[in-house]
Motif scaffolding. Structure first.
Motif, PDB file in Angstrom:
ATOM      1  N   LEU A  11      -3.198  -2.566  -5.677  1.00  0.00           N
ATOM      2  CA  LEU A  11      -2.117  -2.441  -6.650  1.00  0.00           C
ATOM      3  C   LEU A  11      -1.144  -3.612  -6.587  1.00  0.00           C
ATOM      4  O   LEU A  11      -0.162  -3.638  -7.348  1.00  0.00           O
ATOM      5  CB  LEU A  11      -1.347  -1.130  -6.422  1.00  0.00           C
ATOM      6  CG  LEU A  11      -2.166   0.165  -6.514  1.00  0.00           C
ATOM      7  CD1 LEU A  11      -1.271   1.369  -6.275  1.00  0.00           C
ATOM      8  CD2 LEU A  11      -2.875   0.269  -7.854  1.00  0.00           C
TER       9      LEU A  11
ATOM     10  N   ASP B 106       1.080  -5.045  -9.547  1.00  0.00           N
ATOM     11  CA  ASP B 106       1.341  -4.009 -10.561  1.00  0.00           C
ATOM     12  C   ASP B 106       2.506  -3.152 -10.062  1.00  0.00           C
ATOM     13  O   ASP B 106       2.316  -2.115  -9.422  1.00  0.00           O
ATOM     14  CB  ASP B 106       0.092  -3.163 -10.777  1.00  0.00           C
ATOM     15  CG  ASP B 106       0.240  -2.191 -11.953  1.00  0.00           C
ATOM     16  OD1 ASP B 106       1.386  -1.949 -12.375  1.00  0.00           O
ATOM     17  OD2 ASP B 106      -0.793  -1.653 -12.409  1.00  0.00           O
ATOM     18  N   GLU B 107       3.732  -3.593 -10.357  1.00  0.00           N
ATOM     19  CA  GLU B 107       4.904  -2.918  -9.812  1.00  0.00           C
ATOM     20  C   GLU B 107       5.060  -1.513 -10.384  1.00  0.00           C
ATOM     21  O   GLU B 107       5.562  -0.610  -9.704  1.00  0.00           O
ATOM     22  CB  GLU B 107       6.166  -3.752 -10.054  1.00  0.00           C
ATOM     23  CG  GLU B 107       6.178  -5.069  -9.290  1.00  0.00           C
ATOM     24  CD  GLU B 107       7.570  -5.684  -9.216  1.00  0.00           C
ATOM     25  OE1 GLU B 107       8.557  -4.928  -9.125  1.00  0.00           O
ATOM     26  OE2 GLU B 107       7.653  -6.930  -9.264  1.00  0.00           O
ATOM     27  N   GLU B 108       4.643  -1.284 -11.601  1.00  0.00           N
ATOM     28  CA  GLU B 108       4.747   0.058 -12.190  1.00  0.00           C
ATOM     29  C   GLU B 108       3.852   1.040 -11.432  1.00  0.00           C
ATOM     30  O   GLU B 108       4.256   2.175 -11.129  1.00  0.00           O
ATOM     31  CB  GLU B 108       4.363   0.008 -13.664  1.00  0.00           C
ATOM     32  CG  GLU B 108       4.533   1.356 -14.363  1.00  0.00           C
ATOM     33  CD  GLU B 108       4.182   1.301 -15.841  1.00  0.00           C
ATOM     34  OE1 GLU B 108       4.110   2.375 -16.458  1.00  0.00           O
ATOM     35  OE2 GLU B 108       3.980   0.180 -16.372  1.00  0.00           O
ATOM     36  N   ALA B 109       2.638   0.603 -11.116  1.00  0.00           N
ATOM     37  CA  ALA B 109       1.719   1.470 -10.376  1.00  0.00           C
ATOM     38  C   ALA B 109       2.248   1.748  -8.969  1.00  0.00           C
ATOM     39  O   ALA B 109       2.164   2.877  -8.466  1.00  0.00           O
ATOM     40  CB  ALA B 109       0.335   0.823 -10.300  1.00  0.00           C
ATOM     41  N   LEU B 110       2.818   0.736  -8.333  1.00  0.00           N
ATOM     42  CA  LEU B 110       3.390   0.933  -6.994  1.00  0.00           C
ATOM     43  C   LEU B 110       4.579   1.893  -7.046  1.00  0.00           C
ATOM     44  O   LEU B 110       4.748   2.728  -6.147  1.00  0.00           O
ATOM     45  CB  LEU B 110       3.821  -0.414  -6.406  1.00  0.00           C
ATOM     46  CG  LEU B 110       2.697  -1.285  -5.843  1.00  0.00           C
ATOM     47  CD1 LEU B 110       3.201  -2.699  -5.571  1.00  0.00           C
ATOM     48  CD2 LEU B 110       2.151  -0.668  -4.544  1.00  0.00           C
ATOM     49  N   GLN B 111       5.381   1.806  -8.099  1.00  0.00           N
ATOM     50  CA  GLN B 111       6.510   2.727  -8.244  1.00  0.00           C
ATOM     51  C   GLN B 111       6.000   4.163  -8.374  1.00  0.00           C
ATOM     52  O   GLN B 111       6.586   5.091  -7.805  1.00  0.00           O
ATOM     53  CB  GLN B 111       7.352   2.343  -9.465  1.00  0.00           C
ATOM     54  CG  GLN B 111       8.572   3.245  -9.651  1.00  0.00           C
ATOM     55  CD  GLN B 111       9.456   2.788 -10.800  1.00  0.00           C
ATOM     56  OE1 GLN B 111       9.359   1.650 -11.264  1.00  0.00           O
ATOM     57  NE2 GLN B 111      10.323   3.665 -11.268  1.00  0.00           N
ATOM     58  N   ARG B 112       4.906   4.352  -9.122  1.00  0.00           N
ATOM     59  CA  ARG B 112       4.332   5.699  -9.251  1.00  0.00           C
ATOM     60  C   ARG B 112       3.867   6.219  -7.896  1.00  0.00           C
ATOM     61  O   ARG B 112       3.997   7.414  -7.595  1.00  0.00           O
ATOM     62  CB  ARG B 112       3.178   5.693 -10.252  1.00  0.00           C
ATOM     63  CG  ARG B 112       3.615   5.604 -11.704  1.00  0.00           C
ATOM     64  CD  ARG B 112       2.489   6.001 -12.646  1.00  0.00           C
ATOM     65  NE  ARG B 112       1.317   5.146 -12.499  1.00  0.00           N
ATOM     66  CZ  ARG B 112       1.113   4.027 -13.181  1.00  0.00           C
ATOM     67  NH1 ARG B 112       2.017   3.607 -14.065  1.00  0.00           N
ATOM     68  NH2 ARG B 112       0.011   3.310 -13.003  1.00  0.00           N
ATOM     69  N   GLU B 113       3.320   5.325  -7.074  1.00  0.00           N
ATOM     70  CA  GLU B 113       2.872   5.744  -5.743  1.00  0.00           C
ATOM     71  C   GLU B 113       4.057   6.203  -4.888  1.00  0.00           C
ATOM     72  O   GLU B 113       3.969   7.216  -4.194  1.00  0.00           O
ATOM     73  CB  GLU B 113       2.142   4.583  -5.041  1.00  0.00           C
ATOM     74  CG  GLU B 113       0.773   4.284  -5.607  1.00  0.00           C
ATOM     75  CD  GLU B 113      -0.233   5.392  -5.302  1.00  0.00           C
ATOM     76  OE1 GLU B 113      -0.045   6.114  -4.295  1.00  0.00           O
ATOM     77  OE2 GLU B 113      -1.205   5.534  -6.055  1.00  0.00           O
TER      78      GLU B 113
ATOM     79  N   ARG C  10      -5.084   1.019   1.227  1.00  0.00           N
ATOM     80  CA  ARG C  10      -5.119   1.827  -0.004  1.00  0.00           C
ATOM     81  C   ARG C  10      -4.286   1.198  -1.121  1.00  0.00           C
ATOM     82  O   ARG C  10      -4.649   1.244  -2.304  1.00  0.00           O
ATOM     83  CB  ARG C  10      -4.603   3.233   0.315  1.00  0.00           C
ATOM     84  CG  ARG C  10      -4.777   4.244  -0.804  1.00  0.00           C
ATOM     85  CD  ARG C  10      -4.280   5.611  -0.396  1.00  0.00           C
ATOM     86  NE  ARG C  10      -2.831   5.666  -0.271  1.00  0.00           N
ATOM     87  CZ  ARG C  10      -1.999   5.810  -1.309  1.00  0.00           C
ATOM     88  NH1 ARG C  10      -2.483   5.895  -2.540  1.00  0.00           N
ATOM     89  NH2 ARG C  10      -0.704   5.866  -1.124  1.00  0.00           N
ATOM     90  N   LEU C  11      -3.150   0.601  -0.744  1.00  0.00           N
ATOM     91  CA  LEU C  11      -2.228   0.068  -1.758  1.00  0.00           C
ATOM     92  C   LEU C  11      -2.511  -1.384  -2.141  1.00  0.00           C
ATOM     93  O   LEU C  11      -2.004  -1.870  -3.155  1.00  0.00           O
ATOM     94  CB  LEU C  11      -0.786   0.171  -1.245  1.00  0.00           C
ATOM     95  CG  LEU C  11      -0.254   1.599  -1.008  1.00  0.00           C
ATOM     96  CD1 LEU C  11       1.125   1.551  -0.371  1.00  0.00           C
ATOM     97  CD2 LEU C  11      -0.216   2.383  -2.318  1.00  0.00           C
TER      98      LEU C  11
END
Length: 848
Positions: free
Chosen positions: A287, A290-297, A283-284
């Motif tokens: 991403l 994209d560290e910003e998107a991973l942080q949101r996760e 699923r991840l």
């Protein structure tokens, strides 16, 4: 060494034999491991039948070392690791073969037998594709050869019986393609990694390496390592601000559970907890970079973690209504409701529903679980139902209505009011669920009285009490004699009533209540703070009429507490669940045992007459010939489904090891009671407190009471029992006593280590009933008697004594022999006790 992924069929095909070395333990898979494997098989079957793309299920590894090859013989392989999986699958195929044969598919049965179980053109031991250790060999070959004694009381026999029942029940609910698909799945869709050692490899070192005691990384550990590998710049801050607080608040186990629940509520409801890392990684993966998107996760997961904490620690929930139902579900226990509860809290926090609406939805969840337990609805598929719920709920209506409609689905078995009433009147509630769940239901029924001064259940030391006692004195049976039906004894009526909800209450005075006459119990119950006990005390007598009347009153309260499904009526055309339980019980019976129509009726909450009618109209039910009359005779109405060459029932039972006397009555020692059948089905059959040893030091008053009762009821055995107990003490053991009216006695032995304390006891002595109960059921979970061969040795040594005849089929249960045996054979019993102590001491030395 070399490794390859392979199907089971390809692994075993050819002239091969897989030999389990002597240093391997005996076959040890139990019901839980078998159930997990079968659930995986059934999931693959469903996917295959629905046309879905079906990926093989990874079963594990098998490590093999080459053995000797004889000219013209089979290729021998030593099973260094993986014998439990290999043996389990072979037993599943033996059960499938026998199912096909009984279904009239001789060609299919022959195919399974030749392809998988045997080397067709070899004889003797070479004939078998798998050759277990000597301890398991006889039981295993009996299954492969379809001998009468197949399906005995050991783990091999239990696994064979499990698959016989599972396949028969699956066929009952499936279509004509179901059995063929099971064969396909077992052969071709179970993936095994075959690791083959070279001739010079040290197989013992390989075995030790594979089975080392090191602690591996958990699924959440793997996920954490993967995620922070993708966060080279933000990793430290994200870890300190998000991951570490989440990890510290939840703890390792709950963190792993959260990561799995996160997938389930997202719709990945088929994900197993062993596959968390792989599915989250998948699923991840998009991403990555994209560290910003991973942080949101990670932030989203941490937020969901805070909601999960409100489920496991309901005091954190701010809404009183929602907190109350979450507390009740926490008291109920288990994790079944977690996916749906987490989804509902997601909706509340997102503003998509209210706390009151979510609370009502969870009330339906509570009702669904409680009603199913009272009605003893099989739990098969229950986890899957709640895992599917977040994805399947209708979104165009309130959450409460959506949950109620979802759980009311036809195949989800939410019992109606009518089914609830019948279950409360007839089902043995005392064997339902776990003890805390039984206590929970009685507590909620008491709270429904809404007393002005409610009992503080958190502080009260209450347990479930039978008003009509489990072991009734003659006065109780005389009372019931007025209410028996034609051809029914008072004891048979007692057995049908004693464990039903109408006869049960909560009390802190179990020892005082015991099996006293009702007049004495009234005096004690009148002083109880519980309204339900005061209500019982107001009755003039306590028999069938009063128990059924109370059952109906409890039903009215239960219906108000736990609302039913949409529509509220039993679906038409559905089979009564009791018949499925009957079939499961007969399959669970080890060869060499029998039971009665009354025992089956007591188990499933029915009556001997409809049980007999069902078996007469369904003569193909596996094991139907094992059900006899109360006297132990073959019923005159029994007949086979066809006029083939089937043996007469008595001859068939005798070939399995059941003894009959000259008048055609089966030996009583080989009968399985309703409680023993329930135990074999995995029910929590709580024995009367007086049957189990207390942890306290020896009590002088209890010891004197035991001696007095023994002298009064079994005077001829008194000296022999006292001599044996004195011998036991000299061997380093001690003695504990029960605290009920019949003061039982247990010779105890401390055999634990400093890290793992353990107590063993070979039997319990009951001086009033005059029986000695051999506690195989307890010993099977305690070293060294968790080894079937050690329990069998104990049984054989006891059976060498005149007057003791313990059936081997009860190695998992609690068979008994008369106390009077001590009168003439006390020295021989001391010899058995000496062996017992010596065996335990050797095991303790080995573990130290």
């Amino acid at each position: 060494m070399r490794a390859q992924e392979i199907t089971f069929l390809k692994l075993v095909q050819g002239d091969k034999q897989f030999q389990v070395p002597l240093y391997q333990r005996t076959y040890s898979w139990g019901r839980e491991q078998l159930k997990r494997l079968w659930e995986d098989v059934c999931e693959l079957v469903d996917q295959h039948l629905s046309g879905e793309s079906t990926a093989p299920h990874f079963l594990g590894s098998v490590v093999l070392a080459p053995g000797q090859i004889q000219a013209g013989g089979v290729q021998r392989w030593l099973v260094v690791d993986g014998q439990q999986r290999l043996t389990t699958l072979m037993l599943a195929f033996a059960a499938l073969r026998d199912h096909l044969r009984e279904a009239g598919d001789a060609r299919g049965a022959d195919r399974v037998h030749r392809q998988l179980l045997v080397n067709e053109f070899h004889e003797g031991l070479d004939h078998y594709r798998l050759l277990p250790t000597q301890a398991d060999r006889e039981a295993y070959t009996a299954c492969v050869q379809s001998r009468a004694e197949a399906g005995g009381s050991d783990n091999i026999g239990a696994a064979y019986r499990f698959f016989r029942g599972a396949i028969a029940e699956g066929q009952e609910n499936g279509d004509e393609r179901w059995t063929t698909t099971v064969e396909t799945v077992l052969k071709d869709l179970l993936s095994i990694v075959e690791i083959t050692a070279e001739p010079g490899d040290n197989v013992y070192r390989i075995f030790e390496s594979i089975n080392n005691t090191g602690v591996g990384l958990s699924q959440s550990d793997l996920l954490r390592n993967y995620v922070f590998m993708l966060l080279p710049k933000r990793g430290e801050r994200v870890y300190q601000e998000l991951w570490l607080p989440m990890q510290q608040s939840l703890g390792p186990k709950n963190l792993e559970l959260l990561v799995w629940l996160d997938l389930v509520v997202r719709g990945h409801h088929k994900t197993k907890q062993s596959e968390i890392y792989r599915e989250q990684q998948k699923r991840l993966q998009p991403l990555a970079g994209d560290e910003e998107a991973l942080q949101r996760e990670i932030a989203g997961l941490a937020e969901r973690g805070r909601r999960f904490l409100r489920i496991i620690e309901p005091r954190r929930e701010p809404s009183p209504a929602l907190r109350a139902v979450l507390e009740r579900l926490a008291d109920w226990g288990g994790q079944t409701h977690y996916p749906l509860a987490l989804h509902l809290l997601d909706l509340v926090d997102a503003g998509r529903t209210t706390s009151d609406d979510a609370a009502e939805a969870l009330l339906y969840v509570e009702s669904y679980l409680v009603r199913r337990l009272i009605c003893q609805t099989p739990t098969t598929g229950l986890n899957r139902i709640f895992m599917e719920a977040p994805k399947e709920l209708e979104t165009d209506r309130s959450a409460a209505e959506a949950v109620r409609r979802f759980l009311s689905g036809r195949r989800r078995r939410w019992p109606s009011d009518e089914e609830l009433r019948e279950a409360i009147r007839s089902k043995p509630f005392y064997w339902s669920g776990r003890p805390p769940q039984r206590g929970y239901i009685l507590r909620r029924l008491e709270e429904s009285h809404r007393p002005t001064e409610p009992v503080d259940f958190a502080k009260a030391s209450l347990s479930v009490e039978h008003v009509l006692p489990q072991r009734p004195a003659p006065a109780w049976l005389e009372l019931l004699a007025d209410e028996t039906e034609p051809d029914q004894t008072p004891q048979e009526l007692h057995d049908l009533l004693v464990h039903t909800l109408g006869n049960l209450t909560l009390s802190g005075d179990n020892t005082k209540l015991s099996n006293h006459p009702f007049e004495r119990k009234q005096q004690i119950l009148e002083s109880s703070a519980l309204r339900m006990n005061q209500e019982i005390a107001s009755a003039q007598r306590w028999g069938k009429a009063e128990i059924l009347a109370r059952a109906d009153r409890l039903t009215e309260r239960a219906v108000r507490l736990w609302p039913g499904p949409v529509g509220g009526v039993k679906p038409t055309g559905e089979e009564w669940p009791g018949w499925a339980e009957l079939r499961a019980a007969l399959v669970a019976m080890p060869s060499g045992t029998w039971t009665t129509y009354g025992d089956i009726a007591e188990l499933i909450g029915s009556h001997p007459v409809p049980v007999g009618a069902y078996l007469s109209s369904n003569p193909t039910v596996i094991g139907a010939y094992r059900v006899l009359t109360a006297e132990g005779r073959i019923s005159a109405s029994f007949h086979w489904a066809d006029d083939g060459d089937r043996q007469p029932p008595q001859e068939l039972l005798e070939s399995e090891g059941v003894g009959f006397d000259a008048s055609g009555r089966a030996h009583r020692a080989q009968r399985l009671t309703a409680a023993e059948l329930a135990t074999l089905l995995g029910k929590d059959v709580t024995q009367p407190v007086s049957h189990d040893p207390l942890p306290d030091e020896e009590d002088a008053a209890a010891a004197e009471r035991f001696r007095t009762q023994l002298r009064e009821n079994c005077p001829e055995a008194f000296d022999g029992v006292m001599t044996a107990l004195g011998f036991w003490r000299r061997q380093g053991g001690h003695v504990t006593y029960g605290r009920h009216e019949e003061t039982s006695c247990f010779p105890m032995l401390d055999t634990g280590t400093s890290r793992r304390p353990q107590q063993l006891w070979p039997f319990g002595i009951y001086p009033v009933s005059g029986t000695v109960e051999v506690v195989f059921q307890h010993l099977r979970s305690r070293s060294p008697f968790d080894d079937t061969e050690q329990r069998r040795e104990l049984l054989h040594r006891l059976n060498e004594i005149d007057g003791i005849e313990l059936p081997e089929a009860k190695l998992e249960l609690r068979p008994s022999f008369p106390v009077r045996v001590f009168a003439e054979h006390g020295d021989e019993i001391c010899g058995v006790l000496d062996w017992f102590v010596h065996t335990a001491a050797l095991d303790l030395a080995r573990r130290d």
